[in-house]
Design an enzyme around this catalytic site. Structure first.
Site, PDB file in Angstrom:
ATOM      1  N   ARG A 282       5.027   4.347 -11.008  1.00 42.69           N
ATOM      2  CA  ARG A 282       4.069   3.989 -12.053  1.00 42.69           C
ATOM      3  C   ARG A 282       4.213   4.859 -13.302  1.00 42.69           C
ATOM      4  NH1 ARG A 282       4.266   0.684  -8.842  1.00 42.69           N
ATOM      5  NH2 ARG A 282       2.578  -0.428  -7.776  1.00 42.69           N
TER       6      ARG A 282
ATOM      7  N   SER B  33      -5.303  -3.271  -9.980  1.00 44.92           N
ATOM      8  CA  SER B  33      -5.498  -2.048  -9.190  1.00 44.92           C
ATOM      9  C   SER B  33      -5.879  -0.904 -10.118  1.00 44.92           C
ATOM     10  CB  SER B  33      -4.220  -1.696  -8.427  1.00 44.92           C
ATOM     11  OG  SER B  33      -3.927  -2.675  -7.464  1.00 44.92           O
TER      12      SER B  33
ATOM     13  N   GLU C 220      -4.787   4.012 -12.812  1.00 46.20           N
ATOM     14  CA  GLU C 220      -3.609   3.310 -13.334  1.00 46.20           C
ATOM     15  C   GLU C 220      -3.740   2.888 -14.787  1.00 46.20           C
ATOM     16  OE1 GLU C 220      -1.341   0.343 -11.539  1.00 46.20           O
ATOM     17  OE2 GLU C 220      -1.615   1.041  -9.498  1.00 46.20           O
TER      18      GLU C 220
END
Length: 351
Positions: free
Chosen positions: A164, A241, A342
């Protein structure tokens, strides 16, 4: 280039939250992107680059500078060393592009079907799902270097992809304006199925599933979790998410196991290399007291996906951030794991 003032940003995001942009414009060409950058630089204005709005939490106060929406379109196919190449404008919507690659018979992006947003956003956070990441398919990123106004092409290695992350959201976070991405995909083959949801979906199938079947399975699973953006589905009004799956060193994972066992729990985990373990953030969230369907009035947890903080209507960014911190603190207190968010936070002093 048309500059607009005081433009509402909430409608441009999947979360549906946020204030106004002091200034706003769209760049449909590389020349317009250069022009917008120069316009903001000359006026010493902060610049924020907006893509599909799918991974953002925008402050209630909005953004005090220029919001530049990258709307560069186009897909140019080609071949190199037996692989299909696709040069794709950063403003192209991601999933229709994935559909095109699947129709061409390539398995490279099938597991990433249904993810909202634009192509330009995929390298920034090394978008991934179901064991796949765009890092394995990206050949080159074309970008405007904000330091000198030059257009550069960065190899995948130069992007320093990780879980990520990339240079675009870490050490060079404010440097590059992404214009296009080149993906290099295998001509054929099978997508590697690792995740339980997909393995279960195809458990009764004797032959390996086709690329199209894999895409349909991914879409169906995401739909069942309200992870496909839909105006008719309240639980899709989220950033997807909200927390990253933590990757724990052996000692940290051992402490998590010890704490979980005292509560009669066994944490699921997956190998992450070097003795590390990846733990599902959803498991930590639910077992810290935030179950699917939790309702806090204007905000809550999706009924289908424990990692999705949902705007149930009229929520503010301040409420979302406060709820995020509450979840982080609860998980850390119980399991000694600090969850990292995130989404990108825009217009906040620091996050």
């Amino acid at each position: 280039m048309q500059i607009r003032e005081n433009v509402p940003l909430a409608p441009l995001t999947t979360l549906g939250i946020g204030g106004r942009a002091r200034f706003f414009t769209e760049a449909r060409t590389e020349a317009e992107a250069r022009e917008a950058l120069s316009w903001a630089t000359e006026r010493e204005l902060p610049l924020f680059l907006l893509g599909g709005g799918s991974n953002l939490v925008i402050a209630d106060s909005g953004f005090p500078g220029l919001v530049l929406k990258i709307a560069i379109r186009g897909v140019e196919p080609g071949w190199e060393n037996g692989k299909r190449l696709y040069w794709v404008g950063a403003g192209e919507t991601w999933d229709p592009f994935v559909l095109r690659t699947v129709a061409d018979g390539s398995p490279g992006l099938a597991l990433l079907s249904g993810i909202p947003g634009t192509v330009g956003g995929t390298p920034i956070q090394n978008v991934g799902a179901y064991g796949a990441e765009v890092a394995s398919s990206i050949r080159t990123v074309r970008a405007l270097d904000r330091r000198n106004g030059r257009i550069v092409e960065l190899s995948a290695a130069a992007c320093s992809f990780g879980y990520r992350k990339s240079i675009f959201n870490t050490e060079e976070k404010e440097r590059y304006l992404l214009l296009a991405v080149c993906y290099a995909l295998p001509r054929d083959g099978d997508a590697k199925l690792r995740y339980p949801d997909l393995l279960s979906y195809f458990a009764r199938k004797e032959n390996p599933p086709s690329v199209k079947e894999i895409r349909e399975a991914v879409l169906q699973i995401r739909r069942s979790k309200a992870m496909l953006v839909s105006r008719d589905e309240e639980d899709s009004r989220s950033v997807g998410s909200f927390f990253k799956n933590p990757i724990l060193e052996p000692a940290a994972f051992a402490e998590l196991q010890e704490r979980a066992e005292k509560r009669g729990l066994t944490p699921p985990s997956f190998p992450a290399g070097g003795g590390k373990r990846k733990v599902p953030a959803a498991w930590l969230v639910e077992n810290a007291g935030f179950p699917k369907g939790l309702d806090r009035g204007s905000i809550g947890i999706s009924r289908f996906h424990a990692l999705a903080i949902v705007n149930r209507g009229g929520a503010t960014a301040a409420e979302v951030v406060a709820f995020m911190i509450e979840i982080q603190n609860a998980v850390e207190a119980l399991f000694a794991v600090r969850l990292d968010p995130e989404p990108v936070f825009v217009g906040f002093e620091s996050r």
